[in-house]
Design a protein around this motif. Sequence first.
Motif, PDB file in Angstrom:
ATOM      1  N   ALA B  87       0.749   2.290  -7.279  1.00  0.00           N
ATOM      2  CA  ALA B  87       0.584   2.184  -8.741  1.00  0.00           C
ATOM      3  C   ALA B  87      -0.717   2.853  -9.173  1.00  0.00           C
ATOM      4  O   ALA B  87      -0.768   3.529 -10.206  1.00  0.00           O
ATOM      5  CB  ALA B  87       0.583   0.715  -9.152  1.00  0.00           C
ATOM      6  N   LYS B 116       4.038 -11.936 -10.841  1.00  0.00           N
ATOM      7  CA  LYS B 116       4.185 -11.392 -12.197  1.00  0.00           C
ATOM      8  C   LYS B 116       3.032 -11.878 -13.070  1.00  0.00           C
ATOM      9  O   LYS B 116       3.211 -12.679 -13.992  1.00  0.00           O
ATOM     10  CB  LYS B 116       5.542 -11.862 -12.768  1.00  0.00           C
ATOM     11  CG  LYS B 116       6.055 -11.056 -13.937  1.00  0.00           C
ATOM     12  CD  LYS B 116       6.638  -9.721 -13.510  1.00  0.00           C
ATOM     13  CE  LYS B 116       7.007  -8.898 -14.750  1.00  0.00           C
ATOM     14  NZ  LYS B 116       7.148  -7.473 -14.432  1.00  0.00           N
ATOM     15  N   THR B 118       0.179 -12.295 -15.873  1.00  0.00           N
ATOM     16  CA  THR B 118      -0.009 -11.919 -17.283  1.00  0.00           C
ATOM     17  C   THR B 118      -1.321 -11.147 -17.412  1.00  0.00           C
ATOM     18  O   THR B 118      -2.139 -11.118 -16.480  1.00  0.00           O
ATOM     19  CB  THR B 118      -0.114 -13.179 -18.158  1.00  0.00           C
ATOM     20  OG1 THR B 118      -1.278 -13.917 -17.733  1.00  0.00           O
ATOM     21  CG2 THR B 118       1.124 -14.056 -18.023  1.00  0.00           C
ATOM     22  N   LYS B 141      -2.883  -1.801 -16.495  1.00  0.00           N
ATOM     23  CA  LYS B 141      -1.524  -1.236 -16.452  1.00  0.00           C
ATOM     24  C   LYS B 141      -1.034  -1.077 -15.020  1.00  0.00           C
ATOM     25  O   LYS B 141       0.145  -1.306 -14.716  1.00  0.00           O
ATOM     26  CB  LYS B 141      -1.502   0.124 -17.162  1.00  0.00           C
ATOM     27  CG  LYS B 141      -1.604   0.010 -18.675  1.00  0.00           C
ATOM     28  CD  LYS B 141      -1.642   1.392 -19.333  1.00  0.00           C
ATOM     29  CE  LYS B 141      -1.687   1.245 -20.855  1.00  0.00           C
ATOM     30  NZ  LYS B 141      -2.390   2.359 -21.485  1.00  0.00           N
ATOM     31  N   HIS B 144       0.195  -4.319 -13.441  1.00  0.00           N
ATOM     32  CA  HIS B 144       1.571  -4.607 -13.898  1.00  0.00           C
ATOM     33  C   HIS B 144       2.578  -3.703 -13.187  1.00  0.00           C
ATOM     34  O   HIS B 144       3.654  -4.146 -12.774  1.00  0.00           O
ATOM     35  CB  HIS B 144       1.682  -4.386 -15.414  1.00  0.00           C
ATOM     36  CG  HIS B 144       1.046  -5.468 -16.237  1.00  0.00           C
ATOM     37  ND1 HIS B 144       1.389  -6.799 -16.101  1.00  0.00           N
ATOM     38  CD2 HIS B 144       0.090  -5.422 -17.200  1.00  0.00           C
ATOM     39  CE1 HIS B 144       0.667  -7.530 -16.963  1.00  0.00           C
ATOM     40  NE2 HIS B 144      -0.132  -6.709 -17.626  1.00  0.00           N
ATOM     41  N   ARG B 145       2.223  -2.448 -13.059  1.00  0.00           N
ATOM     42  CA  ARG B 145       3.123  -1.493 -12.405  1.00  0.00           C
ATOM     43  C   ARG B 145       3.334  -1.877 -10.933  1.00  0.00           C
ATOM     44  O   ARG B 145       4.460  -1.821 -10.417  1.00  0.00           O
ATOM     45  CB  ARG B 145       2.547  -0.081 -12.513  1.00  0.00           C
ATOM     46  CG  ARG B 145       3.345   0.990 -11.808  1.00  0.00           C
ATOM     47  CD  ARG B 145       4.715   1.198 -12.437  1.00  0.00           C
ATOM     48  NE  ARG B 145       5.503   2.147 -11.672  1.00  0.00           N
ATOM     49  CZ  ARG B 145       6.813   2.040 -11.454  1.00  0.00           C
ATOM     50  NH1 ARG B 145       7.489   1.028 -11.975  1.00  0.00           N
ATOM     51  NH2 ARG B 145       7.440   2.944 -10.751  1.00  0.00           N
ATOM     52  N   ALA B 147       3.158  -4.831  -9.744  1.00  0.00           N
ATOM     53  CA  ALA B 147       4.023  -6.020  -9.739  1.00  0.00           C
ATOM     54  C   ALA B 147       5.484  -5.593  -9.835  1.00  0.00           C
ATOM     55  O   ALA B 147       6.351  -6.121  -9.117  1.00  0.00           O
ATOM     56  CB  ALA B 147       3.654  -6.939 -10.899  1.00  0.00           C
ATOM     57  N   ASP B 148       5.761  -4.616 -10.690  1.00  0.00           N
ATOM     58  CA  ASP B 148       7.131  -4.103 -10.809  1.00  0.00           C
ATOM     59  C   ASP B 148       7.591  -3.481  -9.492  1.00  0.00           C
ATOM     60  O   ASP B 148       8.729  -3.688  -9.056  1.00  0.00           O
ATOM     61  CB  ASP B 148       7.212  -3.040 -11.914  1.00  0.00           C
ATOM     62  CG  ASP B 148       7.000  -3.651 -13.292  1.00  0.00           C
ATOM     63  OD1 ASP B 148       7.076  -4.888 -13.413  1.00  0.00           O
ATOM     64  OD2 ASP B 148       6.738  -2.885 -14.238  1.00  0.00           O
ATOM     65  N   LEU B 149       6.723  -2.696  -8.886  1.00  0.00           N
ATOM     66  CA  LEU B 149       7.089  -2.044  -7.623  1.00  0.00           C
ATOM     67  C   LEU B 149       7.393  -3.084  -6.548  1.00  0.00           C
ATOM     68  O   LEU B 149       8.330  -2.931  -5.768  1.00  0.00           O
ATOM     69  CB  LEU B 149       5.949  -1.129  -7.133  1.00  0.00           C
ATOM     70  CG  LEU B 149       5.702   0.148  -7.940  1.00  0.00           C
ATOM     71  CD1 LEU B 149       4.438   0.847  -7.445  1.00  0.00           C
ATOM     72  CD2 LEU B 149       6.902   1.096  -7.826  1.00  0.00           C
ATOM     73  N   GLN B 151       8.473  -6.103  -7.036  1.00  0.00           N
ATOM     74  CA  GLN B 151       9.730  -6.800  -7.334  1.00  0.00           C
ATOM     75  C   GLN B 151      10.930  -5.973  -6.926  1.00  0.00           C
ATOM     76  O   GLN B 151      11.929  -6.506  -6.458  1.00  0.00           O
ATOM     77  CB  GLN B 151       9.807  -7.104  -8.833  1.00  0.00           C
ATOM     78  CG  GLN B 151       9.137  -8.427  -9.155  1.00  0.00           C
ATOM     79  CD  GLN B 151       9.483  -8.945 -10.516  1.00  0.00           C
ATOM     80  OE1 GLN B 151       9.759  -8.168 -11.423  1.00  0.00           O
ATOM     81  NE2 GLN B 151       9.465 -10.249 -10.672  1.00  0.00           N
ATOM     82  N   SER B 152      10.813  -4.638  -7.090  1.00  0.00           N
ATOM     83  CA  SER B 152      11.953  -3.795  -6.730  1.00  0.00           C
ATOM     84  C   SER B 152      12.001  -3.535  -5.232  1.00  0.00           C
ATOM     85  O   SER B 152      13.028  -3.153  -4.702  1.00  0.00           O
ATOM     86  CB  SER B 152      11.904  -2.484  -7.511  1.00  0.00           C
ATOM     87  OG  SER B 152      10.678  -1.841  -7.291  1.00  0.00           O
TER      88      SER B 152
END
Lengths: 712, 159
Positions: B87, B116, B118, B141, B144-145, B147-149, B151-152
């Motif tokens: 990220a 995840k 906040t 940012k 957060h990115r 965290a998305d990576l 999760q996927s």
Amino acid sequence: MTHKITDSSRRDFLKITGLAGGGLVLGLSLTGCSKPSALGAEGGQPVAWLKIDSENAITVLVDRSEMGQGVYTSLTQLLAEELEVSLDAIRVVAAPVNAVYVNALLGAQITGGSSSVRDGWEKLRKAGAQARMMLVQAAATHWDVDAAKLTVQGGYVVNGSKRLSYGALAENAAKLPVPTDVTLKAAKDFKLVGKPQKRIDTAAKVDGSALYGIDVKLPGMLHAALAQPPVLGGSLNRFDAKAAETMPGVKKVLATASGVVVVADHYWQARKALAAVKISWKAGPNASLSTEGIKAKLRAAASRPGRDVRKEGDATAAIKGAAKILSATYELPLLAHATLEPQNCTADVRQDSADIHVNTQTQQVAQGVVAAVAGLKPEQVFIHTTLLGGGFGRRLEVDYLTAAVEASKAMGKPVKVIWTREDDTTHDAYRPPAHDEVTGALDAQGNLVAWKLHLTGPSITARMFPAVVETAIDPFAVEAAQNYPYDVPNIAVTYNREEIGINVGYWRSVSHGLNCFVAESFMDELAHAAGKDPYAFRAALLGKQPRYKRVLDTAAEKAGWGKAPAGHFQGIALMEGYGTYMAQVAEVSVEGGALKIHRVTCAVDCGSVVNPNIVDQQIHGSILFGLTAALWGEITLAGGQVQQKNFDSYRLLRLPEAPPIDVHVIDSTEAPGGLGEPGTALIGPAVANAIFAATGKRLRALPIAKQKIVTI
Amino acid sequence: MTTIHVNGQALETNATPDTPLLWVLRDHLGLTGTKFGCGQALCGACTVHIDGNPTRSCQLPLGSVGDKAVTTIEGLSADRSHAVQKAWMELDVPQCGYCQSGQIMSASALLANNAKPTDAEIDAALAGNICRCGTYDRIRKAVHRAADLLQSAPANAAK
């Protein structure tokens, strides 16, 4: 475009040298310099813009220090644009010291003054184009075709279905004359320039492999800690190292020009032993120097008339006849640079030469100072520039180089000296303080008819480049005052140089940071005195200044000027610096006395943009750097000693305190402006003006935290 | 000699027990990705994981490390494949980069416990890490990115 430290209107010419082992080195030399034949290699360091070896490896030598501002990427983009190669095909290395790398805007090999892209804009594209033309010509000769029929793509010269790599052509290309008739691409044809490009240095900065000065390791290297006189300008009286000398790992305790150095096998051993050295210092002339004393000295000096910086019409007469006169005094504090990487230097001094590994912004000065300290000639000193863990002007100083040189010479081995954070905070060359008096006059309709600004403070340039100020006013003391943009019929700007006994230094945005705060805060005072909206008041005075007007209008529009949510208040400020025009709007609230900055909107016209990604980074970073200073920044002195030591007493902005920043870049094909610094100077007045809107109280001194108007 | 467990390896050092782990890592073990910024646990540049917890190595004496697992930026992944590093590269977070090892170690420790976070949780977890260049907006940012990576591709979470 901006201030030149020396006249450098020398004609340049190109020179080509073959590399041992084959390949192309393209260098730029300056007439009148001693040895153009030095091109190609100097002490094992190549001297050129780029190197293409027979294996097709392309190396670009970047002549400006990478201190976070992205020059390793943006300057390489310029060269790669014309060479027609992608950034990922290129390796970047730091250039050595050489006259070819003189910054034409500053007259020396210096990274500063937001000048790197402005200086390199044509020079590096031209170098890329010349290299490409020579490679194409070499291919044309090889295939016996007209060069005009060939194209280039991805590091190859292409002839229909045939192609030759740059690497394969490099050796023959190097034998060709350098083309002088070079046509650079039009902006519409740019493939790299003006497009967001990822930074070349990011990967090494996320895995710990990036090499900063503090990370240098040489075979047999020793580590050292340094004690410096606690009173600025003091000196060593005597020391007793008996206890320290027998401590584990300690090799030597020695006196240097800057204090006492303990050299040991490891740094922590040196630190521990240094604490065991009994040192007595001579306080010197600053034994009773205090912040209050400095303020009083500047206040007294301000009674002198000063020298004319700018004079239009008759401000004194206009003020006498005005309907309304407004006067104010602004006082601004000393500031430390606080680079996150503390000062350090690694020196390997030998009988006949020296290698210096250092995070410097000023390679030529570093070379000269090291040579003098080591007893060598400048050409025997090789400066290896590492990455810089922040610069901000701090590493234009060379005070942190000398102890390593002295220690290495004494030990006959490489020595790395690392300052502590406390050393760093208490022994900086601080941003100058200022005492500025300003008067404005309004006619019966509230039109601004006179502007009188009287600046008083010490000169940085008088110490750094004394020749510049022998007869002239320090150009780095009057920025954003000399170029006051508003259309006012009577303008008088004067400057009083008054020294304060300690070193002051170039600090990100230099005098813009001082003078823009005063000018833009006072413009706000005048707008309110005239009963006018601060944005409209400014805009009405910019009829002859379309670039200023456009950023002001854009910032106001994008920020929703005048339409802030209930309880939110806005402040606006405007400036040109480094060829860049910028306006900022800060939106704040003050509830129960507590300041909250909700948003900063920044409109910028920096001419042609090389890398929008880095523009965005630099604007964010420069604004937060200025915000730190506006909110908390102050170095104070008592008994000649700096009272702030570490980040508990010299506070820096942290993640939860960083407001959202909206950046709006104006499309432009003008020559590029500098971008590292304007944002720093503007945020202070934008926030202060917003605080006035919220509270009716005017900030005429900084930092905000100490003025008892709001709490932070 | 003292043995400590760094990045999955047992390493020996002759540093004295009072030596801060920071200097053991940098001077004795050659792991210079961990940075010296303040020496007082005020800036976070020296952040490493001790048994997964973000810790200021400038204030941790070697003698207190014991058998605990030390992870430095060099050990976060062998190939910049940790989600936080990915990220960080995707968003081009670093400027000078000096604080970023510490930022990344604080961010990766946060994400190991909070998949995840906040904005407020990111602010709280990284408030101890100063960035003088002002990369905070991209840091937030990028967390957060990351965290998305994660999760996927939850396999990365173990790293």
